[in-house]
Design an enzyme around this catalytic site. Structure first.
Site, PDB file in Angstrom:
ATOM      1  N   SER A  18      10.343  47.205  -6.117  1.00 15.21           N
ATOM      2  CA  SER A  18       9.431  47.811  -5.750  1.00 15.21           C
ATOM      3  C   SER A  18       8.098  47.008  -5.862  1.00 15.21           C
ATOM      4  O   SER A  18       7.822  46.438  -6.569  1.00 15.21           O
ATOM      5  CB  SER A  18       8.893  48.864  -7.149  1.00 15.21           C
ATOM      6  OG  SER A  18       9.893  49.968  -7.098  1.00 15.21           O
ATOM      7  N   ASP A  28       1.865  54.046  -1.339  1.00 13.42           N
ATOM      8  CA  ASP A  28       2.062  53.724  -2.636  1.00 13.42           C
ATOM      9  C   ASP A  28       1.624  52.186  -2.847  1.00 13.42           C
ATOM     10  O   ASP A  28       2.622  51.226  -2.491  1.00 13.42           O
ATOM     11  CB  ASP A  28       3.804  53.854  -2.644  1.00 13.42           C
ATOM     12  CG  ASP A  28       4.212  53.590  -4.088  1.00 13.42           C
ATOM     13  OD1 ASP A  28       3.445  53.219  -4.840  1.00 13.42           O
ATOM     14  OD2 ASP A  28       5.544  53.863  -4.290  1.00 13.42           O
ATOM     15  N   HIS A  87       3.010  52.691  -8.107  1.00  9.88           N
ATOM     16  CA  HIS A  87       3.713  53.071  -9.376  1.00  9.88           C
ATOM     17  C   HIS A  87       3.965  51.814 -10.178  1.00  9.88           C
ATOM     18  O   HIS A  87       4.237  51.840 -11.231  1.00  9.88           O
ATOM     19  CB  HIS A  87       4.998  53.804  -8.852  1.00  9.88           C
ATOM     20  CG  HIS A  87       5.973  53.009  -8.258  1.00  9.88           C
ATOM     21  ND1 HIS A  87       6.343  53.115  -6.923  1.00  9.88           N
ATOM     22  CD2 HIS A  87       6.982  52.103  -8.620  1.00  9.88           C
ATOM     23  CE1 HIS A  87       7.290  52.171  -6.598  1.00  9.88           C
ATOM     24  NE2 HIS A  87       7.774  51.725  -7.465  1.00  9.88           N
TER      25      HIS A  87
END
Length: 723
Positions: free
Chosen positions: A658, A229, A93
């Site tokens: 992240s 991810d 992402h």
């Protein structure tokens, strides 16, 4: 914090030492010596110098803050260097926007994934930056000596800015570095951060979105997860090793340090350390600020974004080209849409408001015989929040509903500024150059824009905002339009678009053949956008200066008091502010509620169990199903013959983390942090040690996908894989 009963004893525990809470805190790297004994107890085998050192290579040299040119010290994600040729891993992402930018209907990298099987295939990303910390330094004394309690907040801010600029300039003189001074603990401490910032960062690889976003909005902020991810980039430098913009002759970075990637067994209780660039936390937020966060910001953001998300979903599900155009925008909108909702649920369940009030009661008792500024702090904070309550609600409606909801109202203003500059150009050559630049900017914008989608979003957002906000704060243009069009906002929007040069790329490019101010000033889109922005500024600035200053001063003194209360009793970490931090803890299962127990890891078996070909969120690529059916996991299976996909730790993380590396006791990469769990969405405000979990991609799943799924052995070959 443990919220068993709300008593004075519990409040004292909040302010007292807590050796068992080593997993809470986003720690500054230069101060980790103070935590070192607790880190060793948790299982760390490295020395402090192995983690942070100015004189030798260390873990900090492998940690990358991903950002954009123009905002060099704001990091939207973290990455880590995993080879001696500048290869970076981060979350899928985090790379999603770049995948979207490079995608077309013919080459849909969002749908199919992307892999560079040699460096010549790697894709440049103008504007993307990679920042690595060189050193940091406590400069509190230098800043505070320029300040005094009798200064106005404006004078104080100016003095801080001047001395910070001077310190940063001194730190970078004669170097290729960039530096900034950041406040900590709401202006009670200050630290200098010196970075080297690389400007040629190329896309290397990513699995398809069906894997990289597996679970979509349904699984977001929840455990168990099975999301693959990750994405991969590479840092390039000029031939001399210095930062440089993209050029064919650039070479891969030769890093001071890179992380070995672990394919070893992972066990419950193993040491886990996260290093990265967390964005923003508000652990010192008072009950008055919490009320505004919950009942204004979170509540309204969720309600307003729900309107937009429902429209985008409908259009994106109907057309592949629209799905590509709006993929990144939808992801950006939906992430904090769900976050806002889940955080409010967690804050209510954990009774965080009552905990905050107990802390404030203890603070009041402490402050009774202290300097008057401490006794006044909470009163100033309470009064300031009360004075701005209605205004903050209106600002949220105007921002989320009208300036960020639809795109074109604010975009017309941005383009309008460029048009004004063109019309004021002093020469034809200057004018032509500006027009060429604007054409290029417009082409980038309209590439991911659809007029029909924008019409629908604008009409819905205008109507919802106008119908729900307090009418005295609504822009006059909407009040007049409501009367003129008898409440039909679809008709209003159709009128705006029919008379606007910004309606679509064709109309705008036609206008740029001979741009002029008269046509811009008559433009309906530009007029509505300008009036709404003016109203936003008017409402935003309506909060009295004294009230703003009181909130700043009160918060600074309140936090100073909390630090004094805890001096000598427990270490406290400053709130996150996009500077590099370390958080440590362990791989750890948890029990979120009665009768429910979650294991610490998931496997590929769970991917297949969740598969739903009728849902865009749970599609499983055929190649992955084939590898699963054959149990062809290579060397990446665990001792039970399973392929691990994700695991959880009790690390303290937030947005900006992240893509952060999850590092084991020996300094090896065991995973990538990518999410938090819904039961503890209060974590940015109030860390809940019993429930807080960091959700991580297992490095073995990443290696398996690169090796067995993508056949990108070129990437496997350049990593140091620890088995």
């Amino acid at each position: 914090m443990k919220k068993f009963i709300l008593t004075l004893t519990m409040a004292l525990l909040v302010l007292a030492p807590a050796a068992s809470r080593a997993d809470e805190g986003m720690w500054l790297l230069s101060l980790i010596g103070k935590n070192y004994a607790d880190m060793q107890k948790a299982g760390l085998k490295l020395t402090p110098e192995d983690i942070y050192s100015i004189n030798q290579s260390c873990l900090k040299d492998a940690i990358v803050g991903l950002g954009n040119e123009g905002r060099p010290f704001w990091h939207f994600c973290t990455g880590e260097i995993i080879s001696n040729r500048g290869l970076i891993s981060t979350n899928h992402h985090c790379g999603y926007g770049k995948l979207q930018e490079h995608s077309t209907v013919e080459h849909d990298y969002l749908r199919d994934g992307f892999w560079a099987y040699n460096m010549s295939q790697e894709l440049p990303n103008p504007g993307l930056t990679a920042s690595i910390l060189v050193r940091m330094e406590d400069v509190t004394s230098r800043v505070l000596e320029c300040l005094s309690d009798d200064m106005s907040e404006a004078d104080r801010a100016k003095a801080v800015r001047n001395v910070s600029d001077r310190i940063a300039k001194e730190a970078t003189a004669g170097t290729d570095y960039e530096a900034t001074v950041k406040p900590m603990f709401d202006g009670n401490q200050y630290f200098l951060f010196v970075h080297i910032i690389y400007k040629d960062v190329r896309l290397v690889g990513a699995p398809p979105s069906s894997m990289g976003k597996f679970g979509g909005d349904t699984d977001n902020w929840s455990w168990p997860r099975h999301t693959c991810d990750f994405s991969m980039f590479r840092i390039y430098t000029a031939p001399d090793g210095k930062p440089a913009a993209y050029a064919k002759e650039n070479i891969p970075l030769k890093p001071k340090h890179h992380l070995p990637v672990s394919a070893r067994e992972l066990n419950d209780g193993d040491y886990a350390m996260v290093m990265g660039f967390p964005g923003t936390t508000t652990h010192f937020l008072t009950s008055y600020g919490l009320e505004e966060t919950m009942n204004v910001q979170n509540k309204l953001r969720y309600e307003l974004r729900t309107v937009k998300i429902n429209i985008l979903r409908e259009y994106m599900n109907s057309d592949q080209a629209l799905k590509i155009k709006y993929a990144s925008k939808y992801a950006s909108c939906s992430n904090y849409w769900k976050y806002s909702h889940e955080q409010n649920i967690a804050l209510k369940k954990l009774n965080t408001m009552a905990v905050k009030k107990e802390i404030e009661k203890e603070y009041y008792d402490w402050a009774l015989d202290k300097d008057p500024k401490y006794r006044q702090a909470l009163g100033l904070i309470e009064k300031s929040y009360a004075e701005r309550r209605d205004l903050q609600e209106a600002v949220t409606y105007l921002d989320e509903g009208l300036l960020e909801g639809p795109e074109m109202l604010y975009q017309s203003i941005l383009f309008g500024r460029q048009i004004q500059a063109i019309c004021n150009a002093e020469s034809q050559d200057e004018r032509d150059a500006m027009i060429a630049e604007l054409r290029e900017d417009a082409a980038k914008f309209y590439k991911d824009y659809d007029e029909n989608v924008e019409r629908s979003v604008m009409a819905a957002m205008m109507e919802y905002t106008y119908r729900n906000m307090k009418i005295e704060y609504a822009p006059d243009c909407l009040k007049n339009a409501d009367r003129k069009f008898k409440g039909n906002f679809e008709a209003l929007v159709n009128r705006i678009f029919s008379q606007s040069i910004f309606a679509n790329e064709n109309t705008f490019m036609e206008f740029l053949k001979d741009p002029n101010m008269k046509q811009l000033q008559r433009d309906e889109m530009y007029k509505y956008g300008s009036e709404i922005l003016d109203k936003y500024r008017e409402v935003y600035m309506a909060v009295p200066r004294e009230s703003r200053d009181n909130l700043t001063r009160g918060t600074r003194d309140f936090v100073d008091g909390i630090l004094q209360i805890n001096a000598g009793r427990k270490l406290m970490s400053p709130d996150a502010n996009s500077t590099i931090r370390l958080t440590y803890g362990n791989v750890k299962a948890y029990e979120p509620r009665d009768g429910v127990s979650y294991h610490f890891y998931t496997t590929l078996e769970g991917v297949m169990q969740k598969e739903d070909p009728n849902s865009t969120e749970f599609i499983v690529p055929q190649r992955l199903k084939d590898l699963y059916a054959a149990k062809d996991y290579g060397t990446y299976a665990n001792k039970n013959g399973e392929l691990p996909t994700c695991f959880i730790t009790n690390n303290d993380i937030t947005g900006g983390n992240s893509g952060s590396p999850v590092i084991d006791a020996h300094g090896n990469l065991i995973g990538l942090a990518f999410d938090g769990n819904g039961e503890a969405m209060s974590g940015d405000i109030d860390f809940e040690e019993n429930l807080q979990r960091c959700i991580c991609l297992d490095s073995r799943y990443m290696l398996f996908v690169i090796d067995k799924y993508a056949n990108a052995q070129n990437l496997i070959a350049e990593m140091d894989i620890v088995r």
